[in-house]
Scaffold this motif. Sequence first.
Motif, PDB file in Angstrom:
ATOM      1  N   GLU A   1      -9.114  -4.601   1.624  1.00 45.88           N
ATOM      2  CA  GLU A   1      -8.176  -3.744   2.362  1.00 45.88           C
ATOM      3  C   GLU A   1      -6.784  -3.760   1.702  1.00 45.88           C
ATOM      4  OE1 GLU A   1      -8.122  -2.278   6.748  1.00 45.88           O
ATOM      5  OE2 GLU A   1      -7.678  -4.406   6.726  1.00 45.88           O
ATOM      6  N   PHE A   2      -6.719  -3.145   0.521  1.00 49.34           N
ATOM      7  CA  PHE A   2      -5.442  -3.101  -0.203  1.00 49.34           C
ATOM      8  C   PHE A   2      -4.401  -2.258   0.528  1.00 49.34           C
ATOM      9  CE2 PHE A   2      -8.534  -3.890  -3.587  1.00 49.34           C
ATOM     10  CZ  PHE A   2      -7.928  -4.907  -4.309  1.00 49.34           C
ATOM     11  N   LYS A   3      -4.864  -1.364   1.394  1.00 47.48           N
ATOM     12  CA  LYS A   3      -3.953  -0.362   1.950  1.00 47.48           C
ATOM     13  C   LYS A   3      -3.205  -0.829   3.181  1.00 47.48           C
ATOM     14  CE  LYS A   3      -4.839   3.016  -0.950  1.00 47.48           C
ATOM     15  NZ  LYS A   3      -3.917   3.189  -2.076  1.00 47.48           N
ATOM     16  N   ALA A   4      -3.544  -1.983   3.732  1.00 48.89           N
ATOM     17  CA  ALA A   4      -2.908  -2.381   4.988  1.00 48.89           C
ATOM     18  C   ALA A   4      -2.587  -3.867   4.987  1.00 48.89           C
ATOM     19  CB  ALA A   4      -3.814  -2.043   6.175  1.00 48.89           C
ATOM     20  N   THR A   5      -1.334  -4.178   4.700  1.00 48.18           N
ATOM     21  CA  THR A   5      -0.878  -5.553   4.717  1.00 48.18           C
ATOM     22  C   THR A   5       0.316  -5.652   5.661  1.00 48.18           C
ATOM     23  OG1 THR A   5      -1.524  -5.747   2.398  1.00 48.18           O
ATOM     24  CG2 THR A   5      -0.065  -7.454   3.255  1.00 48.18           C
TER      25      THR A   5
ATOM     26  N   ARG B   1       4.476  -2.575   7.820  1.00 46.66           N
ATOM     27  CA  ARG B   1       3.158  -2.239   7.282  1.00 46.66           C
ATOM     28  C   ARG B   1       3.325  -1.879   5.806  1.00 46.66           C
ATOM     29  NH1 ARG B   1      -1.235  -4.020   8.300  1.00 46.66           N
ATOM     30  NH2 ARG B   1      -1.536  -3.250  10.438  1.00 46.66           N
ATOM     31  N   LEU B   2       2.766  -2.685   4.947  1.00 42.60           N
ATOM     32  CA  LEU B   2       2.852  -2.424   3.506  1.00 42.60           C
ATOM     33  C   LEU B   2       1.563  -1.757   3.047  1.00 42.60           C
ATOM     34  CD1 LEU B   2       4.138  -2.858   0.640  1.00 42.60           C
ATOM     35  CD2 LEU B   2       2.832  -4.980   0.552  1.00 42.60           C
ATOM     36  N   THR B   3       1.715  -0.680   2.309  1.00 46.16           N
ATOM     37  CA  THR B   3       0.549  -0.042   1.722  1.00 46.16           C
ATOM     38  C   THR B   3       0.785   0.053   0.221  1.00 46.16           C
ATOM     39  OG1 THR B   3      -0.999   1.805   1.960  1.00 46.16           O
ATOM     40  CG2 THR B   3       1.331   2.350   2.071  1.00 46.16           C
ATOM     41  N   THR B   4      -0.280   0.085  -0.548  1.00 47.99           N
ATOM     42  CA  THR B   4      -0.116   0.066  -2.008  1.00 47.99           C
ATOM     43  C   THR B   4      -0.758   1.307  -2.622  1.00 47.99           C
ATOM     44  OG1 THR B   4      -2.193  -1.116  -2.356  1.00 47.99           O
ATOM     45  CG2 THR B   4      -0.224  -2.450  -2.045  1.00 47.99           C
ATOM     46  N   GLY B   5      -0.398   1.580  -3.856  1.00 48.53           N
ATOM     47  CA  GLY B   5      -0.984   2.763  -4.494  1.00 48.53           C
ATOM     48  C   GLY B   5      -0.479   2.961  -5.902  1.00 48.53           C
ATOM     49  N   ARG B   6      -0.771   4.168  -6.412  1.00 44.26           N
ATOM     50  CA  ARG B   6      -0.477   4.491  -7.806  1.00 44.26           C
ATOM     51  C   ARG B   6       0.735   5.383  -7.932  1.00 44.26           C
ATOM     52  NH1 ARG B   6      -6.390   6.139 -10.197  1.00 44.26           N
ATOM     53  NH2 ARG B   6      -7.260   4.041 -10.162  1.00 44.26           N
TER      54      ARG B   6
ATOM     55  N   ARG C   1       8.455   6.446   6.616  1.00 44.84           N
ATOM     56  CA  ARG C   1       9.131   6.316   7.904  1.00 44.84           C
ATOM     57  C   ARG C   1       9.461   4.846   8.110  1.00 44.84           C
ATOM     58  NH1 ARG C   1       3.937   7.877   9.636  1.00 44.84           N
ATOM     59  NH2 ARG C   1       2.600   6.068   9.956  1.00 44.84           N
ATOM     60  N   PRO C   2      10.380   4.556   9.024  1.00 44.86           N
ATOM     61  CA  PRO C   2      10.722   3.150   9.263  1.00 44.86           C
ATOM     62  C   PRO C   2       9.481   2.356   9.648  1.00 44.86           C
ATOM     63  CG  PRO C   2      12.314   4.596  10.327  1.00 44.86           C
ATOM     64  CD  PRO C   2      11.217   5.480   9.810  1.00 44.86           C
ATOM     65  N   GLY C   3       9.400   1.148   9.133  1.00 43.87           N
ATOM     66  CA  GLY C   3       8.261   0.307   9.453  1.00 43.87           C
ATOM     67  C   GLY C   3       7.126   0.423   8.451  1.00 43.87           C
ATOM     68  N   LEU C   4       7.240   1.386   7.541  1.00 41.69           N
ATOM     69  CA  LEU C   4       6.197   1.587   6.536  1.00 41.69           C
ATOM     70  C   LEU C   4       6.810   1.344   5.158  1.00 41.69           C
ATOM     71  CD1 LEU C   4       3.281   2.561   5.953  1.00 41.69           C
ATOM     72  CD2 LEU C   4       4.194   4.877   5.817  1.00 41.69           C
ATOM     73  N   ALA C   5       6.161   0.495   4.364  1.00 39.17           N
ATOM     74  CA  ALA C   5       6.667   0.203   3.023  1.00 39.17           C
ATOM     75  C   ALA C   5       5.552   0.443   2.013  1.00 39.17           C
ATOM     76  CB  ALA C   5       7.145  -1.245   2.944  1.00 39.17           C
ATOM     77  N   PHE C   6       5.971   0.650   0.773  1.00 40.13           N
ATOM     78  CA  PHE C   6       5.009   0.971  -0.279  1.00 40.13           C
ATOM     79  C   PHE C   6       5.321   0.164  -1.523  1.00 40.13           C
ATOM     80  CE2 PHE C   6       3.785   3.405  -4.072  1.00 40.13           C
ATOM     81  CZ  PHE C   6       2.439   3.655  -3.811  1.00 40.13           C
ATOM     82  N   MET C   7       4.290  -0.298  -2.190  1.00 37.76           N
ATOM     83  CA  MET C   7       4.473  -0.902  -3.507  1.00 37.76           C
ATOM     84  C   MET C   7       3.403  -0.378  -4.449  1.00 37.76           C
ATOM     85  SD  MET C   7       5.378  -4.886  -2.615  1.00 37.76           S
ATOM     86  CE  MET C   7       6.291  -5.321  -4.095  1.00 37.76           C
TER      87      MET C   7
ATOM     88  N   ASP D   1       3.650  -9.358  -8.498  1.00 43.27           N
ATOM     89  CA  ASP D   1       2.213  -9.472  -8.261  1.00 43.27           C
ATOM     90  C   ASP D   1       1.915  -9.106  -6.810  1.00 43.27           C
ATOM     91  OD1 ASP D   1      -0.427  -9.971  -8.362  1.00 43.27           O
ATOM     92  OD2 ASP D   1      -0.259 -12.039  -9.097  1.00 43.27           O
ATOM     93  N   VAL D   2       1.778  -7.789  -6.598  1.00 46.26           N
ATOM     94  CA  VAL D   2       1.604  -7.271  -5.251  1.00 46.26           C
ATOM     95  C   VAL D   2       0.399  -7.911  -4.563  1.00 46.26           C
ATOM     96  CG1 VAL D   2       1.166  -5.172  -3.921  1.00 46.26           C
ATOM     97  CG2 VAL D   2       2.640  -5.101  -5.944  1.00 46.26           C
ATOM     98  N   ASN D   3      -0.622  -8.233  -5.340  1.00 47.27           N
ATOM     99  CA  ASN D   3      -1.847  -8.736  -4.731  1.00 47.27           C
ATOM    100  C   ASN D   3      -1.757 -10.196  -4.294  1.00 47.27           C
ATOM    101  OD1 ASN D   3      -3.247  -6.365  -4.604  1.00 47.27           O
ATOM    102  ND2 ASN D   3      -3.975  -6.538  -6.721  1.00 47.27           N
ATOM    103  N   LEU D   4      -0.577 -10.815  -4.485  1.00 44.68           N
ATOM    104  CA  LEU D   4      -0.349 -12.090  -3.804  1.00 44.68           C
ATOM    105  C   LEU D   4      -0.203 -11.853  -2.303  1.00 44.68           C
ATOM    106  CD1 LEU D   4       2.210 -13.841  -6.184  1.00 44.68           C
ATOM    107  CD2 LEU D   4      -0.176 -14.478  -5.773  1.00 44.68           C
TER     108      LEU D   4
END
Lengths: 554, 329, 593
Positions: free
Chosen positions: A525-529, A426-431, A493-499, A508-511
């Motif tokens: 839905e930028f927060k859940a990829t 599960r990739l989530t994005t932020g600042r 936690r394992p299974g969770l990633a952040f960019m 280019d995260v938004n690819l």
Amino acid sequence: MFGVGGGTCSYEEIETTDVILLWGSNAREAHPIFFHHLMKGVRNGARLYAVDPRHTTSAMWADVWLGLEVGSDIALANAVAREIITAGLHHEEFIRHATVGFEAYAESVEPWTLQRGAEITGLPPEVIRRMAHDYATADQAQICWTLGITEHHNATDNVLALINLALLTGHVGRYGSGLVPIRGQNNVQGGGDMGALPNRLPGFQEIEDPVSRGKFEAVWGRPVPNQAGKHLSLMLEAMELGEITGLYVIGENPAQSEARSDHARHLLRGLEFMVVQDLFMTRTAELADVVLPAAAGWAETDGTVTSSERRVQRVRKALDPPGEARDDLHIISALAERMGRGWGYPTAEEVWDELRSLSPNHAGMSYRRLAEAGGLQWPCPGEDHPGTLFLHGDLWDDPLPRDPAPFFPTPWAPPVDELSEEYPIRLTTGRRLDSYNTGVQSGGYSSPLRTAVAIEVAPADRAALGVAEGDLVRVVSRRGSVEAPVLVDRSLRPGLAFMAVHDPDVVDVNLLTIDAWDPKSGTAEFKATAVRIEPLADGAERRSGVRSVADYPV
Amino acid sequence: MAEVTLVVDGTTVTMPDGSTILDACRALDNNQPTLCYLDNLTPVNVCRVCVVEVEGNRTLVPSCSRPVEEGMEVATDSDRVRHSRKMVYEFLASSVDLDLVDEETVAWMDHYGCDPDRYGPPADPAHDRDRRKAGHHQIGPGTEAETVHQPVKVDNELYVRDYSRCILCYKCVEACGEDAQNTFAIAVAGRGFDARISTEFDTGLTDSACVFCGNCIGVCPTGALMFRSEHELRLAGMWEEDDQTVTRTVCSYCGVGCNLDLHVQDNRIVKVTSPMDHSVTSGHLCIKGRFGYEYVQEVGDLAVTPIDDILRRARIDDRGRYPRPDSRA
Amino acid sequence: MSAEPTTAERSAVDAFLGPPTPSEDGEPAHSGDRRVAFGGYRRSMESRHMLLPALHAVNDAVGWVSAGALNYICERLQVPPAEAYGVAGFYALLSLEERPARVAHVCDDVACRTMGGAELLEGLEGRPDVHPSPCLGQCDQAPAVFFQRAGEEDTVEVGATYDRVVEVLEGGSVREVPPIAPQAGDPSLRLLKRIGLVDPTSLAGYRDTGGYQPLARAVAMGPEQVIAEVKMSDLRGRGGAAFPMGIKWEAVARSPDMPHYLICNADESEPGTFKDRVIMEDDPFAVIESMTIAGLAVGAERGYLYIRAEYPLAQSRLQNAIDLARAAGLLGEDVAGSGCSFEIEIRRGGGAYICGEETALMNSIEGKRGEPRNKPPFPTQVGLFGRPTVINNVETLINVLDIVLEGGAAFAEIGTGASTGPKLFCLAGAVARPGVYEVEFGRTLGELIDLAGGVTGSGRIGAVMLGGAAGLFVGEDHLDMPLTFEDARARNATLGSGVVLVFDDRTDFRDTSRRIAQFFRDESCGQCVPCRVGTVRQEELLARHLGGEPLDRDLFEEVARVMVDASICGLGHTASTAIRSVIDLGLLERSRG
């Protein structure tokens, strides 16, 4: 909410409140000065609950950190609501007096037992119970949120789920209690207030309301369209359908900021005509037929912006803009003139005074008063009105002078981009603290904190990948892939990633992100990829010097 | 709220309970000097320049933090008060570089007749202050006055630390810590005259917990903490405060609405502060608000204004290091 | 800064704090599948007081505190590294640089330096494992050396010689010496009655000699009556300030703000003072029993005994006494059948004279730098952890045993009208039989010196230091002065901490005064400007004069005056009194010869 789009509280109130739910917000990095106020509250004894999949630098200060599954916010809110109702901690008097729809709402959350909430959120049921009881029994309590709530396909329901909690407990309309969305950009509040929403006129007045429209038509001497326009996601859809063929972009970089950005660029390229008005030669500007160089609103022009506590404040010209760059107001006026509909070249204050004549909420805010008071908080209907500290105090008036506030049942739906064997992470994005959005502004200064945009993973996930920190890997989603260095972040936690989103030219995260968007707000839905991470054969050779998140200052 | 009546320099004044003697003086327009006091920080009462004489107290008391009491009799201009204030200023001026303190402080020092030279010529700058140990010191013949003079710390592009100017008022520690930023990158280290503001093991700021909010700069009363741009311009003799404009505006980043005062020289922002008396920031900012302005004036290779060449010096050199201040003319 | 702990450092911290558990509240998520964390800000506040003990744990085990060790402590306790560094560097006995496994701190303070300490240190000069030290509280057995030994307990060698110091540094052991008890067997003794006679490690021995009868009596009387008796006794603090103990106790007992705390101030660091050490080493149960009575009386459930690190023997004997008392139901829940709970925890200083100042001591316990607080508020209102706190010196506290047994009125009969009870004095320097002496208030200075066998050396008094470095020097004309609070005040003298340090007339007072100026500069916490800079300017002024320039007496007085008037605490207030008295007595001129 309840008809006006603004946070109900002032910052000062969080300094003396009793319980704070910081929900989907890493305020310490994204809104540092708001976090100063919040920390004053914590030091004054407020109990802080941080709801965030990541154990962020904000969450580290919390009495309780609830590291829920990405996109399970409604499940948590509904379970909290059911627990409050079941324990008899809801504010019956307030509900009876000031709300409608409680019965249907109560029924809708009935299936959300603590166990069910725990199953969906991944949180221990007793922790959900603790938050429910603490929030409900507090004298004063606030829910603060940011993009962790709103960058989902069901953003509006997410927000409504939180509003329901405040209505349930009467934590709104009183000093110290309320609902506090902290805005991501310096004038996102003011933009909306000024009518930069497809369904609103300046002063947050309904475009479909003939009375409101009539006021503007009388002053402007032109008919105002009688139906809502399109928000950005709908515009992109219309471009795809060929319904929109020309675009005027002011201060926005959709070629990089949109989810599924390669698709967005494809649509922009297909336009017949595009004008971009910006400070920078952005990627969007590069695709434009005409580029109008603009002055920086906050330092090179006069005007106002509105903050998250509804405070309208003056921006002032401190610098001459470079080269041929012009004030946005000047450019728009000049365009109107060339189109044969010129209205002259009004000053910012003249435009503001017209707005004041049309928007009752802003009527009392003269430039003189704004300067003297250090800004005024709307509503400020008259020159002798001090501005408004918190909203919806009238919910407590007897008899109720307004329509009661409605509960909205909020069904939970998981993120659109489902995890699978093929896309297990599960990739989530932020600042990050020192950077901002696509980096066109924050990239201009040399931040000692800055590190390359990386795929940040839990220590165990790095080990499972068999790569070293800094090694280049490929991150693949159902829509695209990027290469990025690996960084270990112990807050995950394992299974969770952040960019982070700040350097799209390099990564280019938004690819990767999905363009599933909320039908009401238009937010994607930028927060859940869903992604997978693949080591690269030459990943170690192409290492980059990333700064370990373990050393990243808190 | 209960009220308390007291007498300050013969004038009776009634104050809300919980006020300080300094509050009472201000209510009377009876101006008192302060150094370590700031409205937006918790009083630490360490500088002792605001001391006053309170009837019945054996020693002088700090007006900035002493609560008023019913019937209190306060003297702010007695012999003892004047002497202590003179000596505190003298002690600081004889051991610290006070070139950049505000005009009010200079005026107070004149007012009390300070003569820092009478302690002897200042000792040479020391290079070992960060390594000195509690409970031990070297003493020479006593013919020179010991100072805190030492090399400037330049380890990043945003701000410098010139502890030769540090009077140890604790303000930066408070702003970095619990009074605002809650980062705790710096603290007081060492002891006695060797006490100093330091990161852990005197590590560089970029290796510390520092988040470069610059709130320490915002509260520093002596110029010990300074924007890199100001430092470079001062070194070059091109810092022209009288020619600068200060314009209040709002930060261009997140939606909190922090007020910025942009200090502009030659159409370049050279420093950013925030008003102490504004409810949003209380004078504090984050890294973006304080330093993130460069995008409106990116200084390219070609100098457009007279100061561009100087501003560029704050940038990392080709080897990824920061140029040392003493290595340039 | 990034730095990892070594295995030894990690084990030292874990041995003290316990091993980290994956579920430890508030810890970062690490690699486990963690979804919840508790504590946050509050947890870091609550664990802060463990900082100094944790730093000690590493310093004891490894000999110094590296960046990796500091980081590990900070991670465990959620303390910011810069703060922990600032705390560690405040204490002279914590090393932030690698150093030899054994280190000798050789006393060269006013007492030891005239008794061979100066020569001893000179002989050892240049060794990286030898440091000069302020007074070690062993003036009756000068010269003294305090050893820190990585991985082993700290220890003290008294009557030290060059060979002995080198031997211990190279792995040898210190000599054990019997206690010095010049009055042992005197039936009139109250405070010293067990010294040298009763096994200090035996609870039975203590009880056999009347021990724990006062506690039983106090429990029977109840807190209010105990406080009434203490007030009636008019017992005044023996730490230097002479504040009535009963008033403090009553203020705290009556405060509705809970919890209350009791602190026994055993940070005896005033140069020339060693009376509390003697009590703690040789009658430790008396200290523990006194604290227990005090704790019950003021409604405290926790007492802290803050002892200077240079007293390792006293610390181990006190810990033994606490352990035995707890096992016997005299501490813990339901103390001696009172229904009340009381625990005592020993906290060790780190080599900082200022931590004897009561509010600095509280900050030290709280894990902060030992900087005194501004008063008011006073500790009885806002003390340890912000709560109402009674803080008493060791000697003051043990008087409560007789007060409870005999009643406050009877106690008030002892001594003079304004100075009640027995008093301990630390006789050292040029006297025949140095040691701690107990007399009733009212004996003259001359009588006390005679009690210690009279003046040695030249046989003629040069000056007597009364009350420690924070006290002052008096000449022969004061031999007739009764040693009471009121007489001392009347003659602008002080009893201070009970120091009577005798110097013969061949003493080099120039050297003595220089050492005192050095002492105050070294020990100033550095917080307030008058003291931080004033102690430096004072030392420079004196150094210039000793170098041959005429003394700038006006400037000296101006410096002294601002320190007295405007410093935060007693250190600055008293930093010039002793030196001024040396000047006034003409001792500098006389020593020039």
